[in-house]
Motif scaffolding. Sequence first.
Motif, PDB file in Angstrom:
ATOM      1  N   LEU A 112      40.858  70.418  61.806  1.00 32.10           N
ATOM      2  CA  LEU A 112      40.474  70.512  63.213  1.00 32.10           C
ATOM      3  C   LEU A 112      39.116  71.158  63.419  1.00 32.10           C
ATOM      4  CD1 LEU A 112      43.936  71.665  64.558  1.00 32.10           C
ATOM      5  CD2 LEU A 112      42.847  69.459  65.036  1.00 32.10           C
ATOM      6  N   ASN A 113      38.859  72.255  62.732  1.00 31.04           N
ATOM      7  CA  ASN A 113      37.641  73.031  62.960  1.00 31.04           C
ATOM      8  C   ASN A 113      37.519  74.090  61.879  1.00 31.04           C
ATOM      9  OD1 ASN A 113      39.501  75.180  63.952  1.00 31.04           O
ATOM     10  ND2 ASN A 113      39.629  73.868  65.750  1.00 31.04           N
ATOM     11  N   VAL A 114      36.316  74.628  61.757  1.00 31.19           N
ATOM     12  CA  VAL A 114      36.074  75.778  60.868  1.00 31.19           C
ATOM     13  C   VAL A 114      35.184  76.760  61.601  1.00 31.19           C
ATOM     14  CG1 VAL A 114      34.931  76.579  58.763  1.00 31.19           C
ATOM     15  CG2 VAL A 114      36.342  74.517  58.688  1.00 31.19           C
ATOM     16  N   VAL A 116      39.008  64.460  61.187  1.00 27.92           N
ATOM     17  CA  VAL A 116      38.171  65.662  61.168  1.00 27.92           C
ATOM     18  C   VAL A 116      37.563  65.896  62.552  1.00 27.92           C
ATOM     19  CG1 VAL A 116      36.238  66.859  60.062  1.00 27.92           C
ATOM     20  CG2 VAL A 116      37.599  65.194  58.748  1.00 27.92           C
ATOM     21  N   GLY A 117      37.773  67.095  63.091  1.00 23.92           N
ATOM     22  CA  GLY A 117      37.071  67.501  64.299  1.00 23.92           C
ATOM     23  C   GLY A 117      35.639  67.857  63.940  1.00 23.92           C
ATOM     24  N   VAL A 118      34.674  67.247  64.625  1.00 22.97           N
ATOM     25  CA  VAL A 118      33.278  67.381  64.199  1.00 22.97           C
ATOM     26  C   VAL A 118      32.440  68.174  65.201  1.00 22.97           C
ATOM     27  CG1 VAL A 118      33.304  65.344  62.730  1.00 22.97           C
ATOM     28  CG2 VAL A 118      32.728  65.094  65.161  1.00 22.97           C
ATOM     29  N   ASP A 127      29.402  72.582  62.805  1.00 23.12           N
ATOM     30  CA  ASP A 127      28.534  72.052  61.743  1.00 23.12           C
ATOM     31  C   ASP A 127      29.270  71.908  60.421  1.00 23.12           C
ATOM     32  OD1 ASP A 127      26.403  71.824  63.464  1.00 23.12           O
ATOM     33  OD2 ASP A 127      25.483  73.731  62.880  1.00 23.12           O
ATOM     34  N   TRP A 128      30.158  72.851  60.119  1.00 26.19           N
ATOM     35  CA  TRP A 128      30.877  72.791  58.854  1.00 26.19           C
ATOM     36  C   TRP A 128      31.657  71.487  58.746  1.00 26.19           C
ATOM     37  CZ3 TRP A 128      29.410  76.111  55.321  1.00 26.19           C
ATOM     38  CH2 TRP A 128      28.906  77.358  55.722  1.00 26.19           C
ATOM     39  N   ILE A 171      31.399  68.022  56.483  1.00 28.24           N
ATOM     40  CA  ILE A 171      32.557  67.619  55.673  1.00 28.24           C
ATOM     41  C   ILE A 171      32.893  66.155  55.928  1.00 28.24           C
ATOM     42  CG2 ILE A 171      35.064  67.922  55.467  1.00 28.24           C
ATOM     43  CD1 ILE A 171      34.538  70.972  55.840  1.00 28.24           C
ATOM     44  N   ALA A 172      32.893  65.735  57.199  1.00 27.16           N
ATOM     45  CA  ALA A 172      33.187  64.341  57.529  1.00 27.16           C
ATOM     46  C   ALA A 172      32.177  63.399  56.878  1.00 27.16           C
ATOM     47  CB  ALA A 172      33.195  64.153  59.041  1.00 27.16           C
TER      48      ALA A 172
END
Length: 465
Positions: free
Chosen positions: A188-190, A223-225, A228-229, A233-234
């Motif tokens: 989801l997020n980082v 992937v939640g984009v 930036d992380w 990753i995506a």
Amino acid sequence: MIPVTSFAGKTVAVFGLGGSGLASCHALKAGGAEVIACDDSADKMAEAVRAGFITADLRTVSWANFAALVLTPGVPLTHPAPHWTVLAAREAGVEVIGDVALFCRERKAHAPDAPFIAITGTNGKSTTTALIAHLVREAGFDTQMGGNIGTAILSLEPPRTGRVHVIEMSSYQIDLTPSLEPTVGILLNVTPDHIDRHGTIEHYAAVKERLVAGVQADGTAIVGVDDDWCSKIADRLDQAGKRVVRISVEHPLADGLTIKGTDIVDNAGGGQGIVADLADIGSLRGLHNAQNAAAASAAVRALGVSRDVLQNGLRSFPGLAHRMEQVGHLGTTLFVNDSKGTNADAAAKALSSFTDIFWIAGGKAKEGGIAPLAEFFPRVKKAYLIGEAANDFARTLDGKVPYEISVTLDVAVANAARDAAEAGLASPVVLLSPACASFDQFRNFEIRGDRFRDLVLALDGIKKV
């Protein structure tokens, strides 16, 4: 229970005898392994003995015969320093794994086609996990939900064709799972979190990435984009040839799911097909829940769930306790339990979801207090401050938001309910989103939220949601 047959006839050390540790012991024993159990707590060791397990101080035994060390996620694997059991295992050449790794081995051995949905992220993973499990059940699947969300994974029913496992995973659990291979992996997020256990944000993000990087060859990575992380990753997953579904609630996407008004929109192929409508779904208010709903929608679509079933499932989702939980109505006033809002970032998501807020905040303060929430202060009609942070929060609010120092939750609920009723507003909200830990007055955020719910439901004339 899922019997762990992959260690049949072998000896396995298990360290950490909480819920998931004891479940691992039972599952390994049921699969034919000999288990040597250990914990730093004498009480936990005694509990394991009562359950019929052999216990030993792993400092005093030979590691030569151990096939693996199953480590509970709460024990440090790398930072701030590896636990002594990890060092002993490495010196003896013994692999260190967790309970999810045991599940993955059993699934691969006995039911590799059984759907497995794994969810992680700094924020939102519990709601997303619960929502996916709800949607999958509504679609008629045999559904098992567990992992970091409550039920130890090995206490669930075993993988089999047609049975879907929906598993929330913390970074600690991912770190202990060398090979995941979910059907659907969700990140989801980082944002910075658990740095004490991972050393750097770079390492923390790399651990999270492993969940989506490990999706099976014909699987889907979601992937939640919006950070930036995850955006990077995506991109890496794309370059690696993975099927990637991007999610954004903040930016337009050429391909992926976005939010347009209250609609979840699929931008694949240059179109804007409506996936689902979130209008008037109280359990999914706010952009953060829109992200959760979009990710959940992408996950169940990957299993072939129809739009109508998805839409009906979203509307019937009750939400999770203590996370934007609608407790009741008193006249036009809605009471919302967001006790899980234990820091400013979490409270911001709740405050952004309403206007005309009578805000109950305070407890054991986190670094930075509520100053980062200043942009939401115009939404707050009055604040009711409790716990150790009350005076500090009062100084932040002074001259910006009317407030009172209520000290305790019972006083805050009573006064907020009175003021909201007297304000003459169309849709006031009494919101518990403390932006604080609970430990000054309550043992955990769940007990704090339960107390709020009890106080609200005791109000004269309240209508339970």
